[in-house]
Design a protein around this motif. Structure first.
Motif, short mmCIF file in Angstrom:
data_model
loop_
_atom_site.label_atom_id
_atom_site.label_comp_id
_atom_site.label_asym_id
_atom_site.label_seq_id
_atom_site.Cartn_x
_atom_site.Cartn_y
_atom_site.Cartn_z
N ALA A 169 0.81 -1.28 -0.05
CA ALA A 169 -0.07 0.02 -0.16
C ALA A 169 0.98 1.25 -0.02
O ALA A 169 1.76 1.21 0.69
N VAL A 196 0.70 4.31 1.51
CA VAL A 196 0.08 5.00 2.75
C VAL A 196 0.34 6.46 2.73
O VAL A 196 1.71 6.83 2.30
N ALA A 197 -0.58 7.25 3.17
CA ALA A 197 -0.35 8.74 2.99
C ALA A 197 0.43 9.12 4.16
O ALA A 197 0.59 8.41 5.26
N ASP A 198 1.30 10.12 3.83
CA ASP A 198 2.22 10.48 4.94
C ASP A 198 1.73 11.31 6.15
O ASP A 198 2.32 11.34 7.21
N VAL A 240 1.55 10.46 9.58
CA VAL A 240 0.78 9.13 9.86
C VAL A 240 1.91 8.20 10.25
O VAL A 240 3.18 8.33 9.81
N PRO A 241 1.51 7.44 11.59
CA PRO A 241 2.70 6.53 11.99
C PRO A 241 3.25 5.44 10.93
O PRO A 241 2.38 5.30 9.96
N ASP A 242 4.35 5.19 10.94
CA ASP A 242 4.77 3.99 9.96
C ASP A 242 4.16 2.63 10.21
O ASP A 242 4.67 2.12 11.18
N LEU A 243 3.40 2.24 9.31
CA LEU A 243 2.69 0.95 9.63
C LEU A 243 3.47 -0.06 9.47
O LEU A 243 3.35 -1.13 10.19
N LEU A 244 4.40 -0.04 8.65
CA LEU A 244 5.23 -1.13 8.31
C LEU A 244 6.08 -1.44 9.50
O LEU A 244 6.48 -2.45 9.93
N GLY A 283 8.33 -5.06 2.43
CA GLY A 283 7.98 -3.89 2.30
C GLY A 283 8.25 -3.31 0.68
O GLY A 283 9.06 -3.92 0.06
N PHE A 284 7.66 -2.15 0.36
CA PHE A 284 7.96 -1.44 -0.98
C PHE A 284 8.34 -0.31 -0.74
O PHE A 284 8.54 0.41 0.37
N ALA A 285 8.97 0.26 -1.70
CA ALA A 285 9.88 1.88 -1.61
C ALA A 285 9.50 2.34 -2.96
O ALA A 285 9.72 1.83 -3.99
N ALA A 286 8.54 3.39 -2.88
CA ALA A 286 8.52 4.14 -4.08
C ALA A 286 9.81 5.24 -4.12
O ALA A 286 9.57 6.21 -3.36
N LYS A 319 16.40 2.82 3.31
CA LYS A 319 14.93 2.69 3.84
C LYS A 319 14.97 1.43 4.40
O LYS A 319 14.26 1.09 5.34
N LYS A 352 13.53 0.49 7.85
CA LYS A 352 12.28 0.01 8.15
C LYS A 352 12.35 -1.39 9.01
O LYS A 352 11.41 -2.12 9.71
N1 CTP Z 1 4.56 2.78 4.95
C1 CTP Z 1 3.86 2.35 5.89
N2 CTP Z 1 3.29 3.39 6.59
C2 CTP Z 1 3.71 4.80 6.34
C3 CTP Z 1 4.19 5.04 5.06
C4 CTP Z 1 4.68 3.84 4.29
O1 CTP Z 1 3.64 1.27 6.27
N3 CTP Z 1 3.00 5.85 7.06
C5 CTP Z 1 5.12 1.71 4.09
C6 CTP Z 1 4.68 1.46 2.74
O2 CTP Z 1 3.57 0.73 2.61
C7 CTP Z 1 6.09 0.63 2.10
C8 CTP Z 1 7.11 1.22 2.84
O3 CTP Z 1 6.54 1.82 4.08
O4 CTP Z 1 5.87 -0.62 2.43
C9 CTP Z 1 7.84 2.38 2.09
O5 CTP Z 1 7.06 3.50 1.79
P1 CTP Z 1 7.48 4.61 0.87
O6 CTP Z 1 6.23 5.61 0.53
O7 CTP Z 1 8.25 4.50 -0.09
O8 CTP Z 1 8.33 5.49 2.25
P2 CTP Z 1 8.06 6.34 3.17
O9 CTP Z 1 8.34 5.51 4.48
O10 CTP Z 1 6.84 7.04 3.26
O11 CTP Z 1 9.25 7.39 3.08
P3 CTP Z 1 9.37 8.77 2.03
O12 CTP Z 1 8.06 8.79 1.63
O13 CTP Z 1 10.20 9.72 2.75
O14 CTP Z 1 10.28 7.81 0.74
#
Ligand code: CTP
Length: 417
Positions: free
Chosen positions: A294, A296-298, A325-329, A344-347, A359, A363
């Motif tokens: 997913a 996830v919105a930041d 938003v807390p980091d769900l991963l 995990g995924f990284a965009a 990252k 994570k």
């Molecule tokens: N993720 C999550 N919770 C968040 C943000 C991201 O669990 N609040 C997870 C995503 O589902 C994905 C991974 O973290 O598996 C990386 O997401 P990404 O958007 O690439 O990274 P961010 O942690 O949001 O960092 P940034 O936007 O600074 O690259």
């Protein structure tokens, strides 16, 4: 002469392009959907030959299938001919790289599992050594009958066969219940999976939790913070795992996909990151592996507004009232039970690998797949992807451009507990 596929760039990585696919159609009303499948295969650059049983030929036009496949369509009467040096069923069985039997009627199922070769299609099914995708369709009561149940069970044990059971829904006989053939989009997905991975169910007995799509954080009744994720990568990962035998739960935000792509998955739709977090807290303990695809919105508003903001008020609002938003991963990693594997995924935009390394370290998940989002053949809203997988066998692995389903298959192989 075959027509050129419309988009030759995507066909380059389409696993079905150039494949020799035999489509066997037997007598169920779902046969009327097969011209769409044959047309889609031809447009994707596959070579297609069609075989109809006599009951199927009463339901769907052999002329239409010949035209859509760009090749004569074969009927029972063609099986033996003094013009042909070799029997047609042997020729076709050896020609095929993949076989699709759809719909597979109760009669054709019975013939197949009991080794009867009294139609052209039945003879091909016994003679072929190619992988076969078999999509059943029957009336609900027929599907529940002991004879069909037993025959379907027998088919599960066949090597090289990927059986797709029917779905529940409204049937042409006006009953509601099990019996509807898998939809064309599912047949195409399963064929692609059969070509890429095969029929082996290496995820059987394992439970996979997948997240997909964006989350949507409301600001007021008409505005929200979200992103362009369509959910395609996560949904294809979930479907590929299901076809490989996994029990899959998909937690997804608002998707921009054909809803038929979700068929057969246990789905938990959510809107916000908070709802996704609640679902993960509930579902994590029963998962053997998790794929957090997913987007996830930041940030989110501490409290969404009940009334629409005016344009003037919006500017002031955007600089206040938001929280991360807390980091769900990271939460999943912190809470995980022993043995649970997490992907995990990284965009990423710009340089992918260096950012991905940082990252991944941050994570703490077992595997991280990083893909670019600023290139035409990867990331949001396209059918293809490529990138780097960190943490798999060999450490850092470049995943070459391929269909998202091809990438999903490689990720599943690395993630399997
Ligand atoms: N993720 C999550 N919770 C968040 C943000 C991201 O669990 N609040 C997870 C995503 O589902 C994905 C991974 O973290 O598996 C990386 O997401 P990404 O958007 O690439 O990274 P961010 O942690 O949001 O960092 P940034 O936007 O600074 O690259």
């Amino acid at each position: 002469m075959r027509t050129e596929p419309a988009d030759s760039a995507s066909v380059l990585v389409d696993p079905l392009a150039g494949r020799r696919i035999l489509v066997g159609i037997s007598g169920s009303i779902a046969a009327v959907k097969l011209p769409l499948v044959v047309s889609a295969l031809a447009q994707r650059g596959a070579e297609v030959r069609c075989v109809l049983t006599s009951s199927a030929a009463a339901l769907v036009s052999p002329v239409a299938l010949a035209s859509l496949s760009r090749h004569p369509c074969h009927l029972d009467a063609d099986q033996w001919s003094h013009h042909a040096p070799r029997p047609l069923h042997v020729e076709l069985a050896e020609w095929a790289e993949l076989v699709l039997v759809a719909p597979l009627s109760a009669t054709s199922l019975g013939r197949w599992v009991h080794g009867l070769a009294d139609t052209l299609l039945a003879s091909i099914l016994l003679a072929t050594e190619a992988p076969v995708l078999a999509a059943a369709a029957t009336n609900t009561a027929m599907w529940a009958s002991p004879a069909v149940r037993r025959n379907w069970e027998l088919l599960q044990g066949f090597e090289r066969v990927l059986p797709l059971g029917p779905a529940a829904g409204l049937l042409a006989c006006d009953r509601r219940g099990d019996g509807r053939m898998a939809e064309p989009v599912q047949l195409l997905l399963a064929l692609e999976s059969l070509q890429l991975w095969g029929w082996q169910r290496d995820w059987a007995g394992l439970r996979l939790l997948v997240t997909a799509g964006p989350t949507r954080e409301p600001l007021d009744p008409v505005r929200c913070l979200t992103n362009p994720s369509t959910g395609r990568m996560g949904v294809l990962l979930a479907q590929a795992a299901r076809l490989r035998g996994a029990e899959v739960t998909l937690v997804h935000g608002p998707l921009a996909l054909d809803p038929q792509l979700l068929a057969g998955l246990r789905c938990e739709p959510v809107e916000t990151a908070a709802q996704m977090e609640q679902a993960l807290l509930r579902l994590q303990p029963e998962a053997d592996a998790i794929a957090m695809a997913a987007a996830v919105a930041d940030h989110r508003r501490q409290q969404p507004l009940a009334h629409k903001l005016s344009k003037e008020a919006l500017e002031a609002e955007l600089t206040s009232g938001w929280q991360p938003v807390p980091d769900l991963l990271a939460g999943l990693v912190a809470r995980r039970p022993a043995g649970q594997r997490i992907l995990g995924f990284a965009a990423q935009s710009g340089e992918v690998l260096a950012e991905a390394r940082a990252k991944w370290a941050r994570k703490g998940c077992d595997l991280l797949f990083a893909n670019p989002i600023d290139q035409a053949d990867a990331g949001f809203g396209v059918d293809t992807n490529h990138g780097w997988l960190l943490g798999g066998v060999g450490g850092e692995q470049r995943l070459q451009p391929g269909s998202k389903l091809a990438i999903a298959q490689q990720l599943l192989t690395a993630l399997r507990p």
